[in-house]
Design a protein around this motif. Sequence first.
Motif, PDB file in Angstrom:
ATOM      1  N   GLY A  66       0.796  -1.228   0.000  1.00 28.17           N
ATOM      2  CA  GLY A  66       0.000   0.000   0.000  1.00 28.17           C
ATOM      3  C   GLY A  66       0.829   1.278   0.000  1.00 28.17           C
ATOM      4  N   GLY A  67       1.907   1.290  -0.754  1.00 27.32           N
ATOM      5  CA  GLY A  67       2.692   2.526  -0.875  1.00 27.32           C
ATOM      6  C   GLY A  67       3.650   2.778   0.285  1.00 27.32           C
ATOM      7  N   ASP A  68       3.735   1.834   1.217  1.00 21.57           N
ATOM      8  CA  ASP A  68       4.657   1.999   2.352  1.00 21.57           C
ATOM      9  C   ASP A  68       6.014   1.411   1.964  1.00 21.57           C
ATOM     10  OD1 ASP A  68       6.131   1.745   4.667  1.00 21.57           O
ATOM     11  OD2 ASP A  68       4.457   1.034   5.890  1.00 21.57           O
ATOM     12  N   GLY A 107       5.420   1.189  -3.221  1.00 19.68           N
ATOM     13  CA  GLY A 107       5.925   0.636  -1.964  1.00 19.68           C
ATOM     14  C   GLY A 107       6.879  -0.527  -2.180  1.00 19.68           C
ATOM     15  N   THR A 108       6.383  -1.570  -2.849  1.00 20.64           N
ATOM     16  CA  THR A 108       7.183  -2.785  -2.984  1.00 20.64           C
ATOM     17  C   THR A 108       8.433  -2.557  -3.833  1.00 20.64           C
ATOM     18  OG1 THR A 108       5.113  -4.022  -2.877  1.00 20.64           O
ATOM     19  CG2 THR A 108       7.058  -5.237  -3.584  1.00 20.64           C
ATOM     20  N   GLY A 109       8.245  -1.941  -4.996  1.00 21.13           N
ATOM     21  CA  GLY A 109       9.388  -1.704  -5.886  1.00 21.13           C
ATOM     22  C   GLY A 109      10.324  -0.653  -5.316  1.00 21.13           C
ATOM     23  N   SER A 110       9.743   0.432  -4.827  1.00 21.23           N
ATOM     24  CA  SER A 110      10.519   1.544  -4.280  1.00 21.23           C
ATOM     25  C   SER A 110      11.383   1.097  -3.105  1.00 21.23           C
ATOM     26  CB  SER A 110       9.531   2.624  -3.817  1.00 21.23           C
ATOM     27  OG  SER A 110      10.175   3.617  -3.088  1.00 21.23           O
ATOM     28  N   ASN A 138       2.634  15.186 -11.525  1.00 23.68           N
ATOM     29  CA  ASN A 138       1.310  15.269 -10.906  1.00 23.68           C
ATOM     30  C   ASN A 138       0.919  14.022 -10.149  1.00 23.68           C
ATOM     31  OD1 ASN A 138       1.046  17.768 -12.104  1.00 23.68           O
ATOM     32  ND2 ASN A 138       0.311  16.843 -14.031  1.00 23.68           N
ATOM     33  N   GLU A 139       1.879  13.180  -9.827  1.00 24.58           N
ATOM     34  CA  GLU A 139       1.508  11.899  -9.235  1.00 24.58           C
ATOM     35  C   GLU A 139       1.275  11.884  -7.720  1.00 24.58           C
ATOM     36  OE1 GLU A 139       2.810   8.034 -10.574  1.00 24.58           O
ATOM     37  OE2 GLU A 139       3.889   8.993 -12.195  1.00 24.58           O
ATOM     38  N   GLY A 140       1.375  13.001  -7.063  1.00 28.84           N
ATOM     39  CA  GLY A 140       1.049  12.986  -5.627  1.00 28.84           C
ATOM     40  C   GLY A 140       2.292  12.879  -4.762  1.00 28.84           C
ATOM     41  N   ILE A 183       4.058   4.360 -22.457  1.00 28.33           N
ATOM     42  CA  ILE A 183       5.394   4.499 -21.857  1.00 28.33           C
ATOM     43  C   ILE A 183       6.082   3.137 -21.784  1.00 28.33           C
ATOM     44  CG2 ILE A 183       6.677   5.186 -19.790  1.00 28.33           C
ATOM     45  CD1 ILE A 183       4.354   7.116 -19.145  1.00 28.33           C
ATOM     46  N   ASN A 184       5.331   2.131 -21.325  1.00 28.30           N
ATOM     47  CA  ASN A 184       5.944   0.800 -21.174  1.00 28.30           C
ATOM     48  C   ASN A 184       6.411   0.254 -22.524  1.00 28.30           C
ATOM     49  OD1 ASN A 184       5.219   1.164 -18.565  1.00 28.30           O
ATOM     50  ND2 ASN A 184       3.736  -0.504 -18.452  1.00 28.30           N
ATOM     51  N   GLU A 185       5.617   0.529 -23.552  1.00 27.63           N
ATOM     52  CA  GLU A 185       5.996   0.057 -24.883  1.00 27.63           C
ATOM     53  C   GLU A 185       7.294   0.739 -25.345  1.00 27.63           C
ATOM     54  OE1 GLU A 185       2.656   0.094 -27.604  1.00 27.63           O
ATOM     55  OE2 GLU A 185       4.117   0.421 -29.214  1.00 27.63           O
TER      56      GLU A 185
HETATM   57  N1  LIG Z   1       5.798   3.681 -16.565  1.00 29.87           N
HETATM   58  C1  LIG Z   1       4.980   3.049 -15.722  1.00 29.87           C
HETATM   59  N2  LIG Z   1       4.859   3.484 -14.452  1.00 29.87           N
HETATM   60  C2  LIG Z   1       4.022   2.811 -13.636  1.00 29.87           C
HETATM   61  C3  LIG Z   1       3.273   1.692 -14.063  1.00 29.87           C
HETATM   62  N3  LIG Z   1       2.528   1.252 -13.008  1.00 29.87           N
HETATM   63  C4  LIG Z   1       2.816   2.073 -11.973  1.00 29.87           C
HETATM   64  N4  LIG Z   1       3.731   3.012 -12.353  1.00 29.87           N
HETATM   65  C5  LIG Z   1       4.351   4.046 -11.508  1.00 29.87           C
HETATM   66  O1  LIG Z   1       5.041   3.390 -10.434  1.00 29.87           O
HETATM   67  C6  LIG Z   1       4.777   4.030  -9.208  1.00 29.87           C
HETATM   68  C7  LIG Z   1       3.964   3.099  -8.329  1.00 29.87           C
HETATM   69  O2  LIG Z   1       4.625   1.891  -8.223  1.00 29.87           O
HETATM   70  P1  LIG Z   1       3.921   0.475  -8.338  1.00 29.87           P
HETATM   71  O3  LIG Z   1       4.871  -0.394  -9.072  1.00 29.87           O
HETATM   72  O4  LIG Z   1       2.524   0.581  -8.836  1.00 29.87           O
HETATM   73  O5  LIG Z   1       3.849   0.078  -6.807  1.00 29.87           O
HETATM   74  P2  LIG Z   1       4.396  -1.227  -6.095  1.00 29.87           P
HETATM   75  O6  LIG Z   1       5.881  -1.215  -6.125  1.00 29.87           O
HETATM   76  O7  LIG Z   1       3.714  -2.420  -6.680  1.00 29.87           O
HETATM   77  O8  LIG Z   1       4.018  -0.992  -4.565  1.00 29.87           O
HETATM   78  P3  LIG Z   1       2.666  -1.270  -3.738  1.00 29.87           P
HETATM   79  O9  LIG Z   1       1.540  -1.246  -4.727  1.00 29.87           O
HETATM   80  O10 LIG Z   1       2.649  -0.137  -2.779  1.00 29.87           O
HETATM   81  O11 LIG Z   1       2.859  -2.589  -3.079  1.00 29.87           O
HETATM   82  C8  LIG Z   1       4.050   5.295  -9.547  1.00 29.87           C
HETATM   83  O12 LIG Z   1       4.969   6.348  -9.765  1.00 29.87           O
HETATM   84  C9  LIG Z   1       3.336   4.952 -10.856  1.00 29.87           C
HETATM   85  O13 LIG Z   1       3.086   6.063 -11.632  1.00 29.87           O
HETATM   86  C10 LIG Z   1       3.415   1.267 -15.407  1.00 29.87           C
HETATM   87  O14 LIG Z   1       2.820   0.294 -15.874  1.00 29.87           O
HETATM   88  N5  LIG Z   1       4.285   1.978 -16.183  1.00 29.87           N
END
Ligand SMILES: Nc1nc2c(ncn2[C@@H]2O[C@H](COP(=O)(O)OP(=O)(O)OP(=O)(O)O)[C@@H](O)[C@H]2O)c(=O)[nH]1
Length: 360
Positions: A66-68, A107-110, A138-140, A183-185
């Motif tokens: 959840g973003g933590d 959260g998880t990736g960060s 603008n993503e918060g 973007i992903n493409e």
């Molecule tokens: N380019 C791109 N950015 C993405 C995508 N999905 C999410 N993001 C960005 O990634 C960030 C959010 O990370 P996520 O990967 O959704 O979150 P997570 O790491 O899964 O973490 P939790 O959901 O909190 O467990 C934000 O800045 C989003 O704008 C995507 O498919 N492509």
Amino acid sequence: MKVALIGVGQAGGKITERLARFDADMGFGAVQGALAINSADADLQSLDIVDTQLIGADRVNGHGVGGDNELGTEVMQSDIQQVLGSLDGRVTSKSEAIFVVAGLGGGTGSGGAPVLVHHLQQVYDVPIYALGVLPGRNEGSLYQANAGRSLKTLLREADSTLLIDNDSWHEQGESVEGAFETINEKIAQRVGLLFASGEAIEGVGESVVDSSEVINTLRAGGVAVLGYATEIASEDSGENITTAMSVSRQALLTGTSLPDATTADSALLVIAGRPDAIPRKGVEKSRRWLEDETGGMQVRGGDFPLDSDRLGALVLLGGAERSDRIEAFMERAREATDAQETESTDHADQFADDRLENLF
Ligand SMILES: Nc1nc2c(ncn2[C@@H]2O[C@H](COP(=O)(O)OP(=O)(O)OP(=O)(O)O)[C@@H](O)[C@H]2O)c(=O)[nH]1
């Protein structure tokens, strides 16, 4: 360059899958193994071709963090042995580099990507790079603050961090969410071509780019930036001199993954197209132009033989963290962190002096 990819979190998994698919569709064979790791089971279920691994099930029961991002760091840390175990057979003796891919705002990736990079550095001799997605303007504020800490820690841990700004590779007016697919493409195509540099099978010759050029460019460490542009080319290489210049200019000035980042410690220019359409003079001119533009250091270069009616330029910059864009982002992240601290006044003094501290 033969690579193993590890996506962490939702964005990390989706981008890893896109990269693996692009490489397979193009028949490059640069992506040797791909794994997606997440604390959210549903995100892993939506992936088709990459292997997956759930982490943190005992803490968050497959529902994500959840973003933590501190929790993201913790769950990666506690399950690190299983994660490293799953890399057996995916990172092979052929792998020349490992890329850890993550959106830095969640959260998880960060939180998880920097810990994973840290541990991979202990286990493997090949360079460990991060491919990080920065949140758009603008993503918060939670995303900005998370990404600031994550980036700071990644820069300490990874051999180089290739940054994609979510504001860069989508159309004007498109919302960031709506633009994820686009973007992903674009990431898959551009980063996929970078991986495949040196893997191109046809037209092997002296001027063909070698994967060591990519690794040497990334040796500058810090932030790496990738730019790309193409134009329709003439069949006659003599007529493509201005096209080579024009695509190189666009790749650096309007087509990079981090807009306005042109100050760097190293640079690579790869010209992609049919071998007999690539103009030697144009390539030399473009390299000299890039040398001037990026501060006078020597620019590495090479051709990427590709059966296409277009001529493309791929520009990779290493050591590009001094750009205004990074400064603007870090300022955003600091402000977001400050705003969060003001909201939770109970803990304000606890964080007051250490804005944007490392995650671990
Ligand atoms: N380019 C791109 N950015 C993405 C995508 N999905 C999410 N993001 C960005 O990634 C960030 C959010 O990370 P996520 O990967 O959704 O979150 P997570 O790491 O899964 O973490 P939790 O959901 O909190 O467990 C934000 O800045 C989003 O704008 C995507 O498919 N492509």
